[in-house]
Design a protein around this motif. Structure first.
Motif, short mmCIF file in Angstrom:
data_model
loop_
_atom_site.label_atom_id
_atom_site.label_comp_id
_atom_site.label_asym_id
_atom_site.label_seq_id
_atom_site.Cartn_x
_atom_site.Cartn_y
_atom_site.Cartn_z
N GLY A 16 -8.10 -2.58 6.51
CA GLY A 16 -8.35 -1.15 6.69
C GLY A 16 -8.01 -0.68 8.10
N GLY A 47 -4.20 0.30 -9.34
CA GLY A 47 -5.51 0.06 -8.78
C GLY A 47 -5.75 -1.39 -8.39
N LEU A 100 0.81 -1.22 0.00
CA LEU A 100 0.00 0.00 0.00
C LEU A 100 0.85 1.27 0.00
N ALA A 120 -2.14 3.84 -0.77
CA ALA A 120 -2.89 3.56 -1.99
C ALA A 120 -4.29 3.06 -1.66
N ARG A 121 -5.23 3.32 -2.58
CA ARG A 121 -6.58 2.79 -2.39
C ARG A 121 -6.56 1.27 -2.55
N ILE A 122 -7.34 0.59 -1.73
CA ILE A 122 -7.26 -0.87 -1.73
C ILE A 122 -8.02 -1.48 -2.91
N GLY A 123 -9.19 -0.98 -3.21
CA GLY A 123 -9.96 -1.50 -4.35
C GLY A 123 -10.48 -2.90 -4.09
#
Lengths: 499, 163
Positions: free
Chosen positions: A378, A104, A81, A234-237
């Motif tokens: 998260g 992504g 991440l 970073a966004r986890i997606g």
């Protein structure tokens, strides 16, 4: 079906409510320190050793083991991440893991890392159960001369596999041995290297050494670099890998597991070596090596499987021969000694519940870690929001408490600071501390076995080459030492450590 | 590091400036000094014979090897490229070590709560601009919580108050 009966016994021990709880505590702590950069398993286990005084031996070992393999799971999260390895064994995961995250695909990378680790952990558990009795049977043939040769092999392994220059690593091993001599000599009772300080009569404790070299030094270096708030996350997606990603990941996980399992058992091996080698191997085998570094799934799957397999199989030499092969295992020796258990082949026969309970708990722990890491990722990421300037004094306090409570001695806390200074100086001089710690733990055992071997042979050193086991081990040691001089091996070392 | 690699590196870094500048040179000096001291101390003990080793035998051998190894490291530093030793900063070093030392000196006399506060106060100096109030809040919160967990819950025998 001895194996099944043994695993059944172990599982019964591992799923008792108390052990289940300590396993969970170990896995949670492992994940936590894995996620947090700058706190490693060595310092954490050293900090928590005194806490385990009050547990049963099996609960204590289950928890401490959970910290080590739990850290392998947690370390990959930050690597993917944030392109920041939470553990040194996740350094290579940064390359392709974070590249996937930028595209992504962070969620898929996390899933592949966790599932790969789980698969590797399962295989490694079975492997430990199969290999340990065989090795323990071999260990019963060992005489003092063979043990000495084995320890020499272990130390040379640590030298060859250390980062950077070989002469420096040799010097670090020798320095570690010298530190191990401090205190009363077992045979004559003479005080050696104590400078007349009464607190040193029983020798230097391994907790101050490990915590100073690995814990304090790391904190000082982090503060110097001025890390405070960690970078962007970073966004986890989506957590689901695509069919194409899964197709690439599966064979890589299999290769990583096999490689990690073998490398984990070698002297000097463990999680770090396994992950590096697995990455290099995947890149070599790949038909499109240019994809590596740009989000290749294999570059995540193989090292993550390998580091978990290696972390677990590194218990094999400890549990069967009683010889630690990396700093974490050196601390496990300490944990066993605190509980009055002499590591070695007797553990399996005399305390089958402890032995098989520990092994079965590793599988249970891996299952827990899968749950702890995937759905809860998260939560862990949010922890990274804590600024370092608030975090480090807390770690320092835990270090101080840990050092004090081993022997209720303020002197040990002072000693920790001294080794913190040494660790800092050695880091500035680019000397890797792992060989030193290993030699420090092995040193007294090595001297004892050397003396015993030569006493039995009446001073004839040929005992080391006339006993077949010792001869083979010494030959292996020589091969390992000479291999460093070969240009091919040297280049491999350099590329492996450069990446 | 091969000789060729060093030659290549020579273009990038300034010409070798002797031992002083390189980490390897300093490491060699450190190892040599420690090895020499250990060798001298080991010879103060009986060496014995191979069959009946005295307490000085193995330490003397290891210390001697360390001196030899330091010569190898020094040789490497001599032919290697001149890399400067990475500069350190005194503030983090002194405050981290000072905090731990203070805790070690204070714990048996002042007890855990005051020693922990001392540790937080000194450690806080590592980062410039740390507010005293924030440090004290952290010390009270974390110190109290750790005391609850370690002393009350886990039963670790830490002295709580000054004696």
């Amino acid at each position: 079906m001895d194996l099944l009966a043994n695993l059944d016994l172990g599982l019964a021990v591992a799923v008792s409510p108390q052990n289940l709880m300590w396993c969970l505590v170990g896995c949670l702590l492992g994940t936590l320190i894995g996620v947090l950069p700058g706190v490693g398993p060595v310092a954490t286990i050293a900090m928590l050793l005194p806490v385990t005084f009050h547990l049963t031996p099996v609960s204590a070992l289950i928890m401490l083991a959970g910290i080590y393999y739990g850290a392998q799971y947690g370390g990959s999260t930050t690597a993917i991440l944030m392109r920041m390895p939470g553990e040194s064994s996740s350094v290579v995961t940064c390359l392709d893991g974070h590249a996937m995250a930028r595209k992504g695909r962070a969620g898929a990378a996390l899933t592949i890392a966790a599932l790969g680790s789980f698969f590797a952990g399962t295989v490694a558990t079975v492997l430990i159960a199969v290999a340990s009795p065989l090795l323990a049977a071999l260990a019963h043939q060992f005489a003092a001369a063979d043990y000495f040769a084995l320890m020499l092999l272990g130390l040379v392994g640590a030298v060859v596999l250390a980062h950077g220059s070989v002469p420096k690593a040799i010097a670090m091993v020798l320095l570690g041995l010298l530190l191990g001599f401090v205190g009363g000599d077992v045979n004559s009772g003479v005080q050696r290297f104590t400078f007349g300080i009464p607190e040193l009569q029983d020798g230097i404790g391994f907790v101050p050494v490990a915590m100073g070299l690995f814990g304090l030094a790391e904190i000082i270096l982090n503060l110097e670099k001025g890390v405070d708030v960690y970078g962007a996350i970073a966004r986890i997606g989506s957590l689901w890998p695509t069919r194409e990603e899964a197709r690439r990941a599966v064979p890589a996980v299999l290769r990583g597991t096999a490689l990690g399992s073998v490398l984990g058992m070698l002297p000097g091996g463990g999680a770090i070596l396994s992950s590096f080698t697995a990455y290099v191997l995947e890149k070599r085998l790949s038909r499109e090596p240019q994809r590596f570094g740009d989000g290749a799934v294999e570059g995540v799957a193989a090292p993550e499987a390998a580091n978990n397999a290696g972390a677990q199989t590194s218990f094999v030499p400890l549990l069967t021969l009683g010889i630690p092969e990396n700093p974490v295992m050196a601390l496990m020796v300490g944990a066993m000694m605190i509980h009055g258990i002499q590591p070695g082949p007797e553990v399996m026969t005399k305390q089958p519940q402890l032995f098989w309970g520990l092994i079965a708990s590793m599988w249970v722990g891996n299952l827990m870690l899968l749950v702890i890491n995937l759905p809860l990722v998260g939560v862990w990421v949010r922890l990274l929001g804590i600024p370092y300037r608030l975090l480090f004094p807390v770690i320092l306090l835990f270090c101080a408490i840990g050092a004090y409570s081993v022997a209720n001695s303020g002197f040990d806390v002072l000693l920790t600071a001294v080794f913190g200074l040494l660790g800092y100086a050695l880091a500035k001089l680019r000397c890797e501390p792992a060989p030193l710690l290993l030699a420090f733990v092995i040193g007294p055992l090595m001297e004892e076995n050397l003396r015993r071997a030569l006493l039995l042979s009446r001073g004839d050193p040929s005992v080391f080459v006339t006993r077949p086991i010792s001869l083979v081990l010494l030959a292996l040691t020589a091969v390992l030492l000479l291999s460093v001089a070969l240009p091919g091996v040297r280049r491999l070392r350099e590329t492996a450590f450069a990446e | 590091m091969t000789i060729e690699a060093c030659m290549g590196a020579e273009r990038a870094v300034p010409a070798r400036a002797g031992f002083r500048a390189s980490p390897d040179g300093l490491a060699a000096a450190l190892f040599a000094a420690l090895g020499a001291v250990a060798l001298w101390l080991a010879f103060g003990h009986a060496l014995g014979t191979a069959a009946r080793m005295g307490p000085g035998f193995f330490p003397a051998a290891v210390a001697g090897l360390l001196v030899l190894a330091s010569a190898l490291v020094a040789a490497g530093a001599w032919v290697g490229p001149a890399e400067p030793v990475e500069r350190g900063r005194l503030r983090p070093l002194a405050s981290v070590l000072g905090a731990v030392l203070a805790f070690g000196l204070a714990i048996d006399r002042l007890g855990f709560l005051l020693s922990a506060a001392l540790l937080f106060l000194i450690a806080g100096q590592a980062v410039p601009g740390t507010r005293l109030r924030a440090t004290l809040a952290l010390a009270a919160g974390v110190g109290g919580l750790t005391w609850l967990v370690f002393v009350k819950l886990l039963g670790i025998p830490l002295p709580t108050w000054p004696r």
